[in-house]
Design a protein around this motif. Structure first.
Motif, PDB file in Angstrom:
ATOM      1  N   LEU A   1     -25.089  -8.417   3.171  1.00 50.85           N
ATOM      2  CA  LEU A   1     -23.694  -8.808   3.112  1.00 50.85           C
ATOM      3  C   LEU A   1     -22.864  -7.584   2.736  1.00 50.85           C
ATOM      4  O   LEU A   1     -23.136  -6.935   1.727  1.00 50.85           O
ATOM      5  CB  LEU A   1     -23.520  -9.921   2.072  1.00 50.85           C
ATOM      6  N   GLU A   2     -21.891  -7.261   3.540  1.00 56.99           N
ATOM      7  CA  GLU A   2     -21.001  -6.141   3.252  1.00 56.99           C
ATOM      8  C   GLU A   2     -19.653  -6.671   2.799  1.00 56.99           C
ATOM      9  O   GLU A   2     -19.128  -7.622   3.368  1.00 56.99           O
ATOM     10  CB  GLU A   2     -20.801  -5.272   4.492  1.00 56.99           C
ATOM     11  N   VAL A   3     -19.118  -6.029   1.766  1.00 56.52           N
ATOM     12  CA  VAL A   3     -17.814  -6.424   1.236  1.00 56.52           C
ATOM     13  C   VAL A   3     -16.909  -5.202   1.272  1.00 56.52           C
ATOM     14  O   VAL A   3     -17.314  -4.114   0.865  1.00 56.52           O
ATOM     15  CB  VAL A   3     -17.945  -6.936  -0.227  1.00 56.52           C
ATOM     16  N   TYR A   4     -15.714  -5.383   1.751  1.00 53.30           N
ATOM     17  CA  TYR A   4     -14.739  -4.305   1.805  1.00 53.30           C
ATOM     18  C   TYR A   4     -13.592  -4.641   0.865  1.00 53.30           C
ATOM     19  O   TYR A   4     -13.087  -5.762   0.870  1.00 53.30           O
ATOM     20  CB  TYR A   4     -14.194  -4.124   3.232  1.00 53.30           C
ATOM     21  N   LEU A   5     -13.218  -3.662   0.078  1.00 51.19           N
ATOM     22  CA  LEU A   5     -12.123  -3.844  -0.856  1.00 51.19           C
ATOM     23  C   LEU A   5     -10.939  -3.037  -0.359  1.00 51.19           C
ATOM     24  O   LEU A   5     -11.061  -1.838  -0.076  1.00 51.19           O
ATOM     25  CB  LEU A   5     -12.540  -3.368  -2.257  1.00 51.19           C
ATOM     26  N   THR A   6      -9.797  -3.679  -0.228  1.00 52.57           N
ATOM     27  CA  THR A   6      -8.602  -2.995   0.253  1.00 52.57           C
ATOM     28  C   THR A   6      -7.442  -3.299  -0.683  1.00 52.57           C
ATOM     29  O   THR A   6      -7.574  -4.055  -1.628  1.00 52.57           O
ATOM     30  CB  THR A   6      -8.229  -3.466   1.678  1.00 52.57           C
ATOM     31  N   GLY A   7      -6.330  -2.670  -0.396  1.00 53.11           N
ATOM     32  CA  GLY A   7      -5.130  -2.963  -1.167  1.00 53.11           C
ATOM     33  C   GLY A   7      -4.824  -1.873  -2.180  1.00 53.11           C
ATOM     34  O   GLY A   7      -5.514  -0.861  -2.296  1.00 53.11           O
ATOM     35  N   THR A   8      -3.781  -2.114  -2.936  1.00 56.27           N
ATOM     36  CA  THR A   8      -3.289  -1.137  -3.903  1.00 56.27           C
ATOM     37  C   THR A   8      -4.316  -0.792  -4.981  1.00 56.27           C
ATOM     38  O   THR A   8      -4.498   0.391  -5.287  1.00 56.27           O
ATOM     39  CB  THR A   8      -1.978  -1.646  -4.546  1.00 56.27           C
ATOM     40  N   PRO A   9      -5.012  -1.771  -5.585  1.00 53.41           N
ATOM     41  CA  PRO A   9      -5.996  -1.388  -6.612  1.00 53.41           C
ATOM     42  C   PRO A   9      -7.096  -0.463  -6.087  1.00 53.41           C
ATOM     43  O   PRO A   9      -7.498   0.478  -6.772  1.00 53.41           O
ATOM     44  CB  PRO A   9      -6.577  -2.726  -7.075  1.00 53.41           C
ATOM     45  N   ALA A  10      -7.549  -0.693  -4.879  1.00 55.59           N
ATOM     46  CA  ALA A  10      -8.595   0.152  -4.305  1.00 55.59           C
ATOM     47  C   ALA A  10      -8.060   1.558  -4.021  1.00 55.59           C
ATOM     48  O   ALA A  10      -8.732   2.558  -4.316  1.00 55.59           O
ATOM     49  CB  ALA A  10      -9.129  -0.469  -3.018  1.00 55.59           C
ATOM     50  N   ILE A  11      -6.855   1.645  -3.514  1.00 50.58           N
ATOM     51  CA  ILE A  11      -6.248   2.956  -3.239  1.00 50.58           C
ATOM     52  C   ILE A  11      -6.007   3.704  -4.542  1.00 50.58           C
ATOM     53  O   ILE A  11      -6.286   4.909  -4.649  1.00 50.58           O
ATOM     54  CB  ILE A  11      -4.937   2.797  -2.436  1.00 50.58           C
ATOM     55  N   ASN A  12      -5.489   3.000  -5.554  1.00 51.69           N
ATOM     56  CA  ASN A  12      -5.259   3.631  -6.861  1.00 51.69           C
ATOM     57  C   ASN A  12      -6.566   4.143  -7.471  1.00 51.69           C
ATOM     58  O   ASN A  12      -6.603   5.235  -8.039  1.00 51.69           O
ATOM     59  CB  ASN A  12      -4.584   2.658  -7.831  1.00 51.69           C
ATOM     60  N   TYR A  13      -7.625   3.375  -7.355  1.00 53.60           N
ATOM     61  CA  TYR A  13      -8.919   3.799  -7.895  1.00 53.60           C
ATOM     62  C   TYR A  13      -9.421   5.051  -7.184  1.00 53.60           C
ATOM     63  O   TYR A  13      -9.862   6.005  -7.830  1.00 53.60           O
ATOM     64  CB  TYR A  13      -9.950   2.675  -7.788  1.00 53.60           C
ATOM     65  N   ASP A  14      -9.352   5.040  -5.862  1.00 50.44           N
ATOM     66  CA  ASP A  14      -9.804   6.210  -5.094  1.00 50.44           C
ATOM     67  C   ASP A  14      -8.967   7.450  -5.421  1.00 50.44           C
ATOM     68  O   ASP A  14      -9.510   8.547  -5.578  1.00 50.44           O
ATOM     69  CB  ASP A  14      -9.744   5.930  -3.593  1.00 50.44           C
TER      70      ASP A  14
END
Length: 181
Positions: free
Chosen positions: A1-14
């Protein structure tokens, strides 16, 4: 199972992870280049280490102040990158100016304490004006409506204030204590 995280929190973390990784490269590189440059100018390891150590002490004080400012403002992670580099650049310049003027006064035949007094009197006036212009420049950022720029301006202006005070107080104190050794 693959899960992709998107959105502002993911961009801020990166972004934050990348910035912290960059800090680990930028800070030592900045300090090393300043040590080399000042070492070539003064041709003395102790003299070349004094400005970065002085500004390092000032940097720790500013980080403590920013910690408390964090209760009033959102301090963005990118501020730390800009803070050390700007403090090292401006603060070491202020320290170098005082030390160089002190050496110039010694070469002209003045006693140590008289040379130090003249160096702080004349170089201090110049770096105070120079520091004030940098503080005004960074402080002007604080009126920006974008909170990241605004708080960065406050923190950078605070950093230059403390670097300027360190150059005007710690460098003469170090030079005076070396005189009495």
């Amino acid at each position: 199972l693959e899960v992709y995280l998107t959105g502002t929190p993911a961009i801020n973390y990166d972004t934050m992870t990348g910035a912290m990784s960059d800090i680990q490269k930028i800070d030592p590189f900045t300090i090393l280049l300043i040590l080399i440059l000042v070492g070539l100018f003064f041709r003395s390891f102790i003299t070349s280490a004094t400005p970065p150590i002085t500004i390092g002490v000032a940097f720790v004080l500013v980080l403590a102040m920013i910690f408390f400012l964090g209760n009033l403002f959102d301090i963005f992670f990118i501020t730390e990158i800009m803070l050390l580099v700007s403090m090292m650049g401006a603060g070491c310049d202020y320290c170098i100016f005082i030390i160089a003027r002190y050496r110039e006064e010694l070469r002209s035949g003045k006693e140590h304490e008289a040379a130090l007094h003249e160096a702080v009197k004349w170089a201090g006036e110049s770096i105070a004006v120079s520091g004030a212009s940098v503080i005004i420049g960074f402080g002007a950022m604080s009126i920006c409506s974008f909170s990241m720029v605004s708080t960065m301006g406050i923190c950078l202006a605070l950093g230059i204030i403390v670097a300027l005070l360190a150059a005007l107080t710690l460098i003469p104190s170090i030079l005076l204590s070396l005189i009495h050794i």
